[in-house]
Scaffold this active site. Structure first.
Site, PDB file in Angstrom:
ATOM      1  N   HIS A  97       0.856  -1.198   0.000  1.00 34.49           N
ATOM      2  CA  HIS A  97       0.000   0.000   0.000  1.00 34.49           C
ATOM      3  C   HIS A  97       0.891   1.247   0.000  1.00 34.49           C
ATOM      4  O   HIS A  97       1.970   1.240   0.604  1.00 34.49           O
ATOM      5  CB  HIS A  97      -0.911  -0.009   1.230  1.00 34.49           C
ATOM      6  CG  HIS A  97      -1.933   1.085   1.192  1.00 34.49           C
ATOM      7  ND1 HIS A  97      -1.643   2.371   1.566  1.00 34.49           N
ATOM      8  CD2 HIS A  97      -3.214   1.100   0.776  1.00 34.49           C
ATOM      9  CE1 HIS A  97      -2.721   3.133   1.403  1.00 34.49           C
ATOM     10  NE2 HIS A  97      -3.693   2.373   0.916  1.00 34.49           N
ATOM     11  N   GLU A 169      -3.606   2.392  -7.075  1.00 36.01           N
ATOM     12  CA  GLU A 169      -3.943   3.439  -6.120  1.00 36.01           C
ATOM     13  C   GLU A 169      -2.904   4.554  -6.212  1.00 36.01           C
ATOM     14  O   GLU A 169      -1.878   4.501  -5.520  1.00 36.01           O
ATOM     15  CB  GLU A 169      -3.954   2.861  -4.702  1.00 36.01           C
ATOM     16  CG  GLU A 169      -4.942   1.735  -4.514  1.00 36.01           C
ATOM     17  CD  GLU A 169      -5.367   1.612  -3.062  1.00 36.01           C
ATOM     18  OE1 GLU A 169      -6.560   1.739  -2.800  1.00 36.01           O
ATOM     19  OE2 GLU A 169      -4.502   1.431  -2.202  1.00 36.01           O
ATOM     20  N   GLY A 175      -6.735   9.263   0.513  1.00 41.45           N
ATOM     21  CA  GLY A 175      -6.907   9.923   1.807  1.00 41.45           C
ATOM     22  C   GLY A 175      -7.635  11.256   1.730  1.00 41.45           C
ATOM     23  O   GLY A 175      -8.031  11.716   0.648  1.00 41.45           O
ATOM     24  N   SER A 215      -9.767   7.738  -2.914  1.00 37.69           N
ATOM     25  CA  SER A 215     -10.911   8.650  -2.785  1.00 37.69           C
ATOM     26  C   SER A 215     -12.141   8.214  -3.583  1.00 37.69           C
ATOM     27  O   SER A 215     -12.856   9.055  -4.128  1.00 37.69           O
ATOM     28  CB  SER A 215     -10.502  10.083  -3.150  1.00 37.69           C
ATOM     29  OG  SER A 215      -9.562  10.575  -2.219  1.00 37.69           O
TER      30      SER A 215
HETATM   31  P1  PGA Z   1      -9.378   6.406   0.484  1.00 35.75           P
HETATM   32  O1  PGA Z   1      -8.328   5.246   0.732  1.00 35.75           O
HETATM   33  O2  PGA Z   1     -10.534   5.803  -0.288  1.00 35.75           O
HETATM   34  O3  PGA Z   1      -9.790   6.851   1.848  1.00 35.75           O
HETATM   35  O4  PGA Z   1      -8.684   7.463  -0.306  1.00 35.75           O
HETATM   36  C1  PGA Z   1      -8.005   4.369  -0.308  1.00 35.75           C
HETATM   37  C2  PGA Z   1      -6.896   3.443   0.091  1.00 35.75           C
HETATM   38  O5  PGA Z   1      -5.932   3.870   0.716  1.00 35.75           O
HETATM   39  O6  PGA Z   1      -6.969   2.248  -0.225  1.00 35.75           O
END
Ligand code: PGA
Length: 264
Positions: A97, A169, A175, A215
């Site tokens: 991640h 991602e 975030g 997001s």
């Molecule tokens: P988020 O997180 O949807 O809150 O941006 C995604 C992730 O980190 O997998």
């Protein structure tokens, strides 16, 4: 029918009780959705994992760990081994991640060791890849993704590719301060990922699901899921309440089915 992949990583949120109650609620709210159409998964924190496995059926919600050490045992203080996670009968190990890459020093070669170990121990490896904002601005998105994939999957046994999922991602999209990728940009990067996998593994790579994360929310989920190269969604904040998560599932699943049936 090709399944929709949809799941959430709880990151360092929710204690044991909150995790169990979230999972039970999610299982109840999604019980009408055939699992032949959807692979639903949740990745809780380590301390909640054992209770999580006892609170829901993994036929209904697959469970995974957010990280894992590659060695089975040894002097690695603070780490969790594949054997320990196997005891919990988990399906998925999330690897690489962007928060781990950026904040905790995870490298492509370390990610590779974890992916290989997860596979050797019978888990599905959910390999996360994505460029940073700086890399995107420098025009390096495609190269970054190719590098992360080629190193992350180095020496991966091609006959076990059914145990690999990829999450795209982009770090700049993740975030509370993230800006979601436009559906068109996400689709273009998913195509790059699929081309790279195909160059590396040939037609066997066709079955690897590539999920978008960063997001994702109720408002943008539809426009993302209708994109040709997006096979699912990996959601953070917007999925941490079962009701809100179920609303997203109910919205995207019919769109997914229409897309898949149109391809046949
Ligand atoms: P988020 O997180 O949807 O809150 O941006 C995604 C992730 O980190 O997998």
């Amino acid at each position: 029918m090709k399944k929709l992949f949809i799941g959430t990583n709880l990151k360092m949120f929710k204690n044991i009780e909150q995790t169990v109650s979230f999972l039970r609620d999610l299982q109840e709210r999604t019980k009408g959705v055939p699992r032949s159409e959807m692979c639903l998964f949740v990745i809780p924190s380590y301390t909640a994992l054992e209770s999580a496995t006892k609170s829901v059926s993994q036929d209904s919600i697959k469970l995974g760990a957010q990280n894992m050490h590659w060695e089975s045992q040894g002097p690695f203080t603070g780490e969790i081994s594949p054997l320990m996670l196997k005891e919990l009968h988990l399906d998925i190990i999330e690897v690489g991640h962007s928060e781990r890459r950026q904040l905790l020093g995870e490298t492509d070669y370390g990610v590779n060791k974890k992916v290989l170990s997860a596979c050797a121990h019978g888990f599905t490896a959910l390999l996360c890849v994505g460029e940073t904002g700086e890399q995107k601005d420098a025009g390096l998105s495609e190269e970054t993704l190719a590098t992360q994939l080629k190193i992350g999957l180095l020496k991966f046994p091609p006959d076990q590719l059914d145990k690999v999922w990829i999450a795209y991602e982009p770090a700049w999209a993740i975030g509370a301060t993230g800006i979601p990728a436009s559906p068109e940009y996400a689709n273009a990067m998913h195509k790059v990922i699929k081309q790279t996998l195909k160059k590396t593994f040939g037609d066997r790579a066709d079955t690897i699901p590539v999920l978008y994360g960063g997001s994702v929310n109720y408002e943008n989920s539809s426009s993302l899921i209708v994109q040709e190269a997006i096979d699912g969604l990996f959601i953070g904040r917007a999925a941490w309440e079962a009701e809100a998560f179920t609303k997203i599932i109910d919205q995207v699943l019919p769109l997914w089915k229409t897309k898949i049936l149109a391809k046949v």
